[in-house]
Motif scaffolding. Structure first.
Motif, PDB file in Angstrom:
ATOM      1  N   TYR A   1     -13.127  31.701  25.939  1.00 35.07           N
ATOM      2  CA  TYR A   1     -12.273  30.806  26.707  1.00 35.07           C
ATOM      3  C   TYR A   1     -13.081  29.899  27.639  1.00 35.07           C
ATOM      4  CZ  TYR A   1      -8.250  29.263  29.441  1.00 35.07           C
ATOM      5  OH  TYR A   1      -7.288  28.501  30.055  1.00 35.07           O
ATOM      6  N   TYR A   2     -13.990  30.475  28.415  1.00 34.54           N
ATOM      7  CA  TYR A   2     -14.694  29.693  29.438  1.00 34.54           C
ATOM      8  C   TYR A   2     -15.990  29.047  28.950  1.00 34.54           C
ATOM      9  CZ  TYR A   2     -11.460  31.333  32.969  1.00 34.54           C
ATOM     10  OH  TYR A   2     -10.328  31.563  33.697  1.00 34.54           O
ATOM     11  N   ILE A   3     -16.727  29.698  28.090  1.00 38.08           N
ATOM     12  CA  ILE A   3     -18.021  29.170  27.661  1.00 38.08           C
ATOM     13  C   ILE A   3     -17.875  28.311  26.410  1.00 38.08           C
ATOM     14  CG2 ILE A   3     -20.380  29.748  26.940  1.00 38.08           C
ATOM     15  CD1 ILE A   3     -19.707  30.438  29.886  1.00 38.08           C
ATOM     16  N   HIS A   4     -17.146  28.827  25.422  1.00 38.39           N
ATOM     17  CA  HIS A   4     -16.998  28.105  24.156  1.00 38.39           C
ATOM     18  C   HIS A   4     -15.803  27.152  24.151  1.00 38.39           C
ATOM     19  CE1 HIS A   4     -20.211  30.542  22.656  1.00 38.39           C
ATOM     20  NE2 HIS A   4     -19.537  31.647  22.941  1.00 38.39           N
TER      21      HIS A   4
ATOM     22  N   THR B   1      -5.485  40.100  27.944  1.00 35.36           N
ATOM     23  CA  THR B   1      -6.896  40.491  27.920  1.00 35.36           C
ATOM     24  C   THR B   1      -7.716  39.609  28.851  1.00 35.36           C
ATOM     25  OG1 THR B   1      -6.653  41.222  25.632  1.00 35.36           O
ATOM     26  CG2 THR B   1      -8.904  40.857  26.421  1.00 35.36           C
ATOM     27  N   LEU B   2      -7.455  38.315  28.811  1.00 35.19           N
ATOM     28  CA  LEU B   2      -8.170  37.376  29.676  1.00 35.19           C
ATOM     29  C   LEU B   2      -7.864  37.652  31.143  1.00 35.19           C
ATOM     30  CD1 LEU B   2     -10.027  34.910  29.796  1.00 35.19           C
ATOM     31  CD2 LEU B   2      -7.992  33.473  29.555  1.00 35.19           C
ATOM     32  N   LYS B   3      -6.613  37.893  31.456  1.00 32.96           N
ATOM     33  CA  LYS B   3      -6.222  38.171  32.841  1.00 32.96           C
ATOM     34  C   LYS B   3      -6.898  39.442  33.352  1.00 32.96           C
ATOM     35  CE  LYS B   3      -2.300  38.919  35.851  1.00 32.96           C
ATOM     36  NZ  LYS B   3      -0.864  39.081  35.968  1.00 32.96           N
ATOM     37  N   ARG B   4      -6.926  40.479  32.542  1.00 34.48           N
ATOM     38  CA  ARG B   4      -7.575  41.727  32.954  1.00 34.48           C
ATOM     39  C   ARG B   4      -9.071  41.542  33.155  1.00 34.48           C
ATOM     40  NH1 ARG B   4      -4.093  45.126  28.655  1.00 34.48           N
ATOM     41  NH2 ARG B   4      -2.248  45.374  29.951  1.00 34.48           N
ATOM     42  N   ALA B   5      -9.692  40.755  32.301  1.00 39.49           N
ATOM     43  CA  ALA B   5     -11.126  40.477  32.445  1.00 39.49           C
ATOM     44  C   ALA B   5     -11.395  39.716  33.737  1.00 39.49           C
ATOM     45  CB  ALA B   5     -11.637  39.689  31.243  1.00 39.49           C
TER      46      ALA B   5
END
Length: 87
Positions: free
Chosen positions: A49-52, A73-77
């Motif tokens: 999401y953030y790098i690619h 999953t993104l929110k938990r990370a």
């Protein structure tokens, strides 16, 4: 130097986190948390999401899951990253 310490010590406002760490130190901390504290799935999702710069539907399609699964999953990370970097 003493004046700076006094000014920081006497600063009272909501959200004050103390003196900032140098950017290089911050980056090492972020990298360490990503590598050591996130699950492989959280790490993969966060980096995609953030790098690619992939969006949620692209990540979901590639993994074969629903968009809401990727969002969770993104929110938990992100929450785990914030929690570990707070200290």
């Amino acid at each position: 130097m003493k004046g700076v310490i006094t000014a920081v010590k006497n600063t009272r406002y909501e959200g004050y986190q103390g003196p900032r760490l140098p950017q290089a130190v911050q980056m090492r901390r972020v990298q360490r948390v990503i590598q050591e504290e996130l699950t492989p799935l959280q790490r993969e999702t966060l980096l995609a999401y953030y790098i690619h710069r992939q969006n949620i539907p692209q990540i979901a399609q590639r993994r074969g899951v629903h968009k809401s699964t990727v969002c969770r999953t993104l929110k938990r990370a992100e929450e785990k990253l914030r929690r570990y970097l707070r200290y």
